[in-house]
Design a protein around this motif. Structure first.
Motif, PDB file in Angstrom:
ATOM      1  N   VAL A   1       0.845  -1.198   0.000  1.00 28.22           N
ATOM      2  CA  VAL A   1       0.000   0.000   0.000  1.00 28.22           C
ATOM      3  C   VAL A   1       0.883   1.252   0.000  1.00 28.22           C
ATOM      4  N   GLY A   2       0.552   2.192  -0.880  1.00 26.06           N
ATOM      5  CA  GLY A   2       1.424   3.343  -1.077  1.00 26.06           C
ATOM      6  C   GLY A   2       2.692   2.894  -1.786  1.00 26.06           C
ATOM      7  N   CYS A   3       2.496   2.052  -2.804  1.00 24.65           N
ATOM      8  CA  CYS A   3       3.621   1.358  -3.450  1.00 24.65           C
ATOM      9  C   CYS A   3       4.510   2.266  -4.280  1.00 24.65           C
TER      10      CYS A   3
ATOM     11  N   LYS B   1      -9.278   2.807   1.962  1.00 25.95           N
ATOM     12  CA  LYS B   1     -10.403   2.033   1.423  1.00 25.95           C
ATOM     13  C   LYS B   1      -9.844   1.030   0.414  1.00 25.95           C
ATOM     14  N   LEU B   2      -9.273  -0.036   0.917  1.00 29.85           N
ATOM     15  CA  LEU B   2      -8.608  -1.010   0.062  1.00 29.85           C
ATOM     16  C   LEU B   2      -9.635  -1.820  -0.730  1.00 29.85           C
ATOM     17  N   PRO B   3      -9.450  -1.940  -2.039  1.00 24.71           N
ATOM     18  CA  PRO B   3     -10.410  -2.656  -2.902  1.00 24.71           C
ATOM     19  C   PRO B   3     -10.212  -4.164  -2.832  1.00 24.71           C
ATOM     20  N   LEU B   4     -10.315  -4.691  -1.621  1.00 23.54           N
ATOM     21  CA  LEU B   4     -10.044  -6.111  -1.396  1.00 23.54           C
ATOM     22  C   LEU B   4     -11.098  -6.696  -0.458  1.00 23.54           C
ATOM     23  N   GLU B   5     -11.330  -7.994  -0.607  1.00 24.68           N
ATOM     24  CA  GLU B   5     -12.309  -8.665   0.238  1.00 24.68           C
ATOM     25  C   GLU B   5     -11.758  -8.897   1.643  1.00 24.68           C
TER      26      GLU B   5
ATOM     27  N   THR C   1      -4.255   8.344   6.484  1.00 27.44           N
ATOM     28  CA  THR C   1      -5.021   8.546   7.712  1.00 27.44           C
ATOM     29  C   THR C   1      -4.846   7.262   8.498  1.00 27.44           C
ATOM     30  N   VAL C   2      -3.985   7.322   9.486  1.00 31.78           N
ATOM     31  CA  VAL C   2      -3.420   6.111  10.080  1.00 31.78           C
ATOM     32  C   VAL C   2      -4.479   5.183  10.674  1.00 31.78           C
ATOM     33  N   ASP C   3      -5.410   5.696  11.445  1.00 40.31           N
ATOM     34  CA  ASP C   3      -6.416   4.833  12.079  1.00 40.31           C
ATOM     35  C   ASP C   3      -7.240   4.082  11.037  1.00 40.31           C
ATOM     36  N   LYS C   4      -7.650   4.793   9.995  1.00 42.03           N
ATOM     37  CA  LYS C   4      -8.462   4.159   8.957  1.00 42.03           C
ATOM     38  C   LYS C   4      -7.661   3.099   8.204  1.00 42.03           C
ATOM     39  N   PHE C   5      -6.418   3.420   7.885  1.00 39.14           N
ATOM     40  CA  PHE C   5      -5.571   2.458   7.189  1.00 39.14           C
ATOM     41  C   PHE C   5      -5.333   1.216   8.046  1.00 39.14           C
ATOM     42  N   ALA C   6      -5.058   1.417   9.330  1.00 39.47           N
ATOM     43  CA  ALA C   6      -4.793   0.296  10.228  1.00 39.47           C
ATOM     44  C   ALA C   6      -5.976  -0.665  10.276  1.00 39.47           C
TER      45      ALA C   6
ATOM     46  N   GLU D   1      -8.363  -0.970   7.994  1.00 38.15           N
ATOM     47  CA  GLU D   1      -8.511  -1.593   6.674  1.00 38.15           C
ATOM     48  C   GLU D   1      -7.518  -2.735   6.491  1.00 38.15           C
ATOM     49  N   ALA D   2      -6.293  -2.524   6.940  1.00 38.48           N
ATOM     50  CA  ALA D   2      -5.271  -3.560   6.817  1.00 38.48           C
ATOM     51  C   ALA D   2      -5.699  -4.822   7.573  1.00 38.48           C
ATOM     52  N   VAL D   3      -6.191  -4.634   8.778  1.00 39.51           N
ATOM     53  CA  VAL D   3      -6.627  -5.778   9.581  1.00 39.51           C
ATOM     54  C   VAL D   3      -7.842  -6.455   8.942  1.00 39.51           C
ATOM     55  N   ARG D   4      -8.724  -5.663   8.378  1.00 37.89           N
ATOM     56  CA  ARG D   4      -9.930  -6.227   7.735  1.00 37.89           C
ATOM     57  C   ARG D   4      -9.568  -7.191   6.624  1.00 37.89           C
TER      58      ARG D   4
END
Length: 273
Positions: free
Chosen positions: A49-51, A98-102, A119-124, A126-129
């Motif tokens: 992410v952020g590649c 908002k990662l486009p992944l299941e 936005t660190v909290d949102k990214f964190a 999403e990553a766990v999701r």
């Protein structure tokens, strides 16, 4: 916003060309962590992410069946596609928040020198999701300071380098850009909603660099680009003066010298159970 600079094709090219090289030590640290947590099971999917232009995406390719690089900047993604030959690597323009992944579809979510732009909290969250059970998270970057070493000239070289960073800090008044890097991603470590996590700081990494490569690295920093936007003539003159001062210190060796640049990297690692 400073992050908008990454959408500019000119800056994307400078960043790709001059940013410090991929750290093999950090890549090995991340991959060893993943293999340990997954007990050596086959790895299906990694997402970077952020590649950017894919500098840290490509080294993942031999270790995963599929690798996806995601970035908000179309110009960076275009560069990544041009630089990628691996058949199992693809890229997509999308936000980190908002990662486009299941759900539960990814073995590794990584962010290399990038998470401080999100936005660190949102990214964190999403990553766990998107992580599978035993899926891993890794975010790493380097501390915003550099020490140079060359024979008995290190002190004088570092006086100049310190002035470079002091100038940069003027363009990050409220630590909006460098806040997370200054705390070595402690804020990101705290934001990851997982119990199994590690925060590794002060990882020493060395690069051998010529004067043109050091000047290029300075150009690749976002703070220099902000300086350039606000005062183009002043920024260009600043770069010329820094180059001249380095060359005066090194004298006849200026064109041939390979300086040792010392960086401190850090890494946040986590595993979803």
């Amino acid at each position: 916003m400073a992050v908008q600079l990454f959408k500019k094709t000119a800056f994307s090219s400078v960043y790709q060309k001059y940013m410090i090289p991929v750290s093999n030590e950090i890549m090995n640290l991340v991959l060893s962590y993943v293999k340990d947590k997954t007990n050596g099971q086959p790895l299906e999917m990694a997402v970077d992410v952020g590649c950017g232009a894919g500098r840290y995406t490509l080294p993942l390719a031999p270790h995963f069946k599929k690798v996806l690089g995601i970035d908000l900047s179309e110009s960076q993604i275009n560069l990544a596609k041009q630089n990628t030959l691996a058949n199992n690597v693809s890229y997509m323009v999308a936000p980190a928040e908002k990662l486009p992944l299941e759900d539960a579809s990814v073995d590794l979510v990584t962010a290399a020198v990038a998470a401080h732009w999100f936005t660190v909290d949102k990214f964190a969250h999403e990553a766990v999701r998107v992580l599978k059970s035993k899926g891993c998270f890794a975010a790493h970057a380097f501390y915003p300071a550099t020490e140079l070493e060359y024979k008995d000239l290190s002190h004088d070289l570092n006086v100049v380098m310190s002035e470079v960073w002091d100038t940069f800090f003027q363009y990050d008044v409220n630590r909006k850009i460098l806040g997370h890097p200054f705390c070595q991603y402690k804020t990101i470590y705290e934001a990851i909603p997982l119990q199994d996590k590690e925060w590794i700081t002060d990882i020493p990494i060395k690069y051998e660099m010529s004067i043109p490569e050091i000047i290029g690295f300075i150009q690749s920093m976002v703070m220099f680009q902000i300086f350039l936007e606000k005062d183009m003539k002043g920024a260009e003159q600043f770069l010329i003066q820094i180059d001249r001062r380095f060359r005066e210190i090194l004298g006849e060796e200026a064109d041939s010298a390979r300086l040792t640049a010392h960086f401190k990297h850090y890494c946040v690692l986590a595993c979803k159970h």
